[in-house]
Design a protein around this motif. Structure first.
Motif, PDB file in Angstrom:
ATOM      1  N   LYS A  46       0.823  -1.208   0.000  1.00  0.00           N
ATOM      2  CA  LYS A  46       0.000   0.000   0.000  1.00  0.00           C
ATOM      3  C   LYS A  46       0.860   1.263   0.000  1.00  0.00           C
ATOM      4  O   LYS A  46       0.541   2.249  -0.677  1.00  0.00           O
ATOM      5  N   LEU A  47       1.953   1.238   0.741  1.00  0.00           N
ATOM      6  CA  LEU A  47       2.845   2.396   0.779  1.00  0.00           C
ATOM      7  C   LEU A  47       3.509   2.629  -0.577  1.00  0.00           C
ATOM      8  O   LEU A  47       3.665   3.778  -1.017  1.00  0.00           O
ATOM      9  N   ILE A  48       3.886   1.544  -1.236  1.00  0.00           N
ATOM     10  CA  ILE A  48       4.498   1.666  -2.568  1.00  0.00           C
ATOM     11  C   ILE A  48       3.493   2.238  -3.564  1.00  0.00           C
ATOM     12  O   ILE A  48       3.840   3.088  -4.391  1.00  0.00           O
ATOM     13  N   GLU A  49       2.239   1.781  -3.465  1.00  0.00           N
ATOM     14  CA  GLU A  49       1.203   2.317  -4.357  1.00  0.00           C
ATOM     15  C   GLU A  49       1.023   3.822  -4.150  1.00  0.00           C
ATOM     16  O   GLU A  49       0.959   4.591  -5.111  1.00  0.00           O
ATOM     17  N   ASN A  50       0.952   4.240  -2.904  1.00  0.00           N
ATOM     18  CA  ASN A  50       0.791   5.670  -2.615  1.00  0.00           C
ATOM     19  C   ASN A  50       2.016   6.476  -3.040  1.00  0.00           C
ATOM     20  O   ASN A  50       1.890   7.605  -3.516  1.00  0.00           O
ATOM     21  N   ILE A  85      -1.003  11.492   0.873  1.00  0.00           N
ATOM     22  CA  ILE A  85      -0.147  11.653   2.051  1.00  0.00           C
ATOM     23  C   ILE A  85      -0.894  11.194   3.311  1.00  0.00           C
ATOM     24  O   ILE A  85      -0.328  10.510   4.169  1.00  0.00           O
ATOM     25  N   LYS A  86      -2.155  11.563   3.418  1.00  0.00           N
ATOM     26  CA  LYS A  86      -2.965  11.095   4.543  1.00  0.00           C
ATOM     27  C   LYS A  86      -3.056   9.573   4.548  1.00  0.00           C
ATOM     28  O   LYS A  86      -3.001   8.936   5.612  1.00  0.00           O
ATOM     29  N   GLY A  87      -3.179   8.992   3.355  1.00  0.00           N
ATOM     30  CA  GLY A  87      -3.234   7.533   3.254  1.00  0.00           C
ATOM     31  C   GLY A  87      -1.952   6.885   3.748  1.00  0.00           C
ATOM     32  O   GLY A  87      -1.991   5.844   4.402  1.00  0.00           O
ATOM     33  N   ILE A  88      -0.816   7.515   3.455  1.00  0.00           N
ATOM     34  CA  ILE A  88       0.473   6.987   3.926  1.00  0.00           C
ATOM     35  C   ILE A  88       0.520   6.982   5.445  1.00  0.00           C
ATOM     36  O   ILE A  88       0.927   5.991   6.074  1.00  0.00           O
ATOM     37  N   TYR A  89       0.092   8.088   6.059  1.00  0.00           N
ATOM     38  CA  TYR A  89       0.079   8.169   7.521  1.00  0.00           C
ATOM     39  C   TYR A  89      -0.873   7.131   8.119  1.00  0.00           C
ATOM     40  O   TYR A  89      -0.574   6.518   9.156  1.00  0.00           O
ATOM     41  N   ILE A  90      -2.008   6.935   7.477  1.00  0.00           N
ATOM     42  CA  ILE A  90      -2.977   5.956   7.975  1.00  0.00           C
ATOM     43  C   ILE A  90      -2.404   4.543   7.930  1.00  0.00           C
ATOM     44  O   ILE A  90      -2.529   3.776   8.892  1.00  0.00           O
ATOM     45  N   TYR A  91      -1.745   4.200   6.816  1.00  0.00           N
ATOM     46  CA  TYR A  91      -1.165   2.855   6.705  1.00  0.00           C
ATOM     47  C   TYR A  91      -0.005   2.660   7.676  1.00  0.00           C
ATOM     48  O   TYR A  91       0.192   1.560   8.204  1.00  0.00           O
ATOM     49  N   LEU A  92       0.767   3.716   7.930  1.00  0.00           N
ATOM     50  CA  LEU A  92       1.840   3.620   8.925  1.00  0.00           C
ATOM     51  C   LEU A  92       1.253   3.398  10.318  1.00  0.00           C
ATOM     52  O   LEU A  92       1.782   2.603  11.110  1.00  0.00           O
ATOM     53  N   PHE A  93       0.152   4.095  10.600  1.00  0.00           N
ATOM     54  CA  PHE A  93      -0.517   3.904  11.886  1.00  0.00           C
ATOM     55  C   PHE A  93      -1.053   2.480  12.007  1.00  0.00           C
ATOM     56  O   PHE A  93      -0.918   1.840  13.060  1.00  0.00           O
ATOM     57  N   ILE A  94      -1.663   1.982  10.933  1.00  0.00           N
ATOM     58  CA  ILE A  94      -2.183   0.612  10.932  1.00  0.00           C
ATOM     59  C   ILE A  94      -1.047  -0.387  11.146  1.00  0.00           C
ATOM     60  O   ILE A  94      -1.192  -1.371  11.887  1.00  0.00           O
TER      61      ILE A  94
END
Length: 264
Positions: A46-50, A85-94
């Motif tokens: 997911k991070l690579i996609e973002n 960017i918000k998605g990256i933070y969300i996935y890091l939190f997850i």
């Protein structure tokens, strides 16, 4: 020192005194490793996609060529970047949350098995134990997150302080591992949340002459056996042997630490 030598021998006796508990402990640590790789595989994709989306959007934006009619398009592109960017933070939190939950479940169970082995107790699981274990782990996690905050501050203020930063990070991690391991050992001993933190801090300093050699012995055992079993790394399907030895050593290290903690 006598206390280290005596409990070193005793730790191996306890290790193989109950094969059922040993199997449970090894299985728990193995499942923890599997969960880490599974979580990382999911989150990293997911991070690579973002990240790829950010790269594409960054390459397509040219503010100098934007006309009055193209402001709406530029605004839409910026919204996409912000959402990514918000998605990256969300996935890091997850990622952090899932690793934390996995750690509490599997490592909490492994420490509980260690207690059963050392105290020769019958198998029983209490919810209260895992609640307190998760609280202790959360406190230790917050101290670990402080490291990332300090790194961010140091990098943002002085990009040339790499050597000092490296020394600080290594020192911080060593100290954190030292007190974290003692905290878990004292918690398993008494099953009291704040008392385990207090004992880990004061005993870790007061009896540093005992605990530092103890961790050196544990590290030396891991290092020597890793060298001995490194020959299996390149042999197909034989990597499972050093993996099993590593997992067994993790149980042994907890037993050894708990035995020493119970006597100091």
């Amino acid at each position: 020192m006598k206390i280290l030598y005596k409990n070193f021998i005793k730790s191996f006796e306890f290790l193989f005194s109950n094969w059922k508990y040993l199997l449970f402990g090894v299985l728990s640590d193995f499942l923890f490793l599997v969960s880490i790789f599974t979580i990382w595989f999911f989150v990293s994709n997911k991070l690579i996609e973002n990240y790829n989306i950010l790269q594409e959007m960054a390459g397509s934006i040219n503010p100098e060529s934007v006309t009055a009619g193209g402001l709406q398009t530029l605004s839409g592109q910026l919204d996409v970047i912000n959402n990514t960017i918000k998605g990256i933070y969300i996935y890091l939190f997850i990622f952090v949350l899932l690793i934390f939950v996995s750690f509490v479940l599997f490592n909490g169970f492994s420490w509980l098995i260690t207690k059963f082995i050392v105290n020769k107790e019958k198998f029983r699981i209490k919810l209260d134990y895992f609640i307190k274990f998760s609280g202790l782990s959360l406190v230790l996690l917050l101290f670990l997150l402080l490291l990332f905050y300090f790194i961010f501050q140091a990098v943002s203020e002085d990009v040339n302080a790499k050597l000092i930063l490296d020394i600080f990070v290594i020192t911080y991690i060593i100290i954190w591992i030292y007190f974290a391991a003692l905290s878990y050992a004292y918690y398993v001993k008494d099953e009291k949340f704040w008392k385990s933190l207090k004992n880990a801090f004061f005993s870790g300093i007061k009896r540093i002459y005992i605990f530092v050699p103890l961790f050196v012995i544990i590290g030396f055992v891991f290092f020597v056996l890793s060298l001995l079993f490194s020959i299996f790394i390149n042999i197909p399907f034989f990597f499972i042997i050093p993996l099993i030895v590593f997992l067994v050593l993790c149980i042994w290290a907890r037993i050894y630490l708990l035995l020493v903690v119970k006597e100091v």
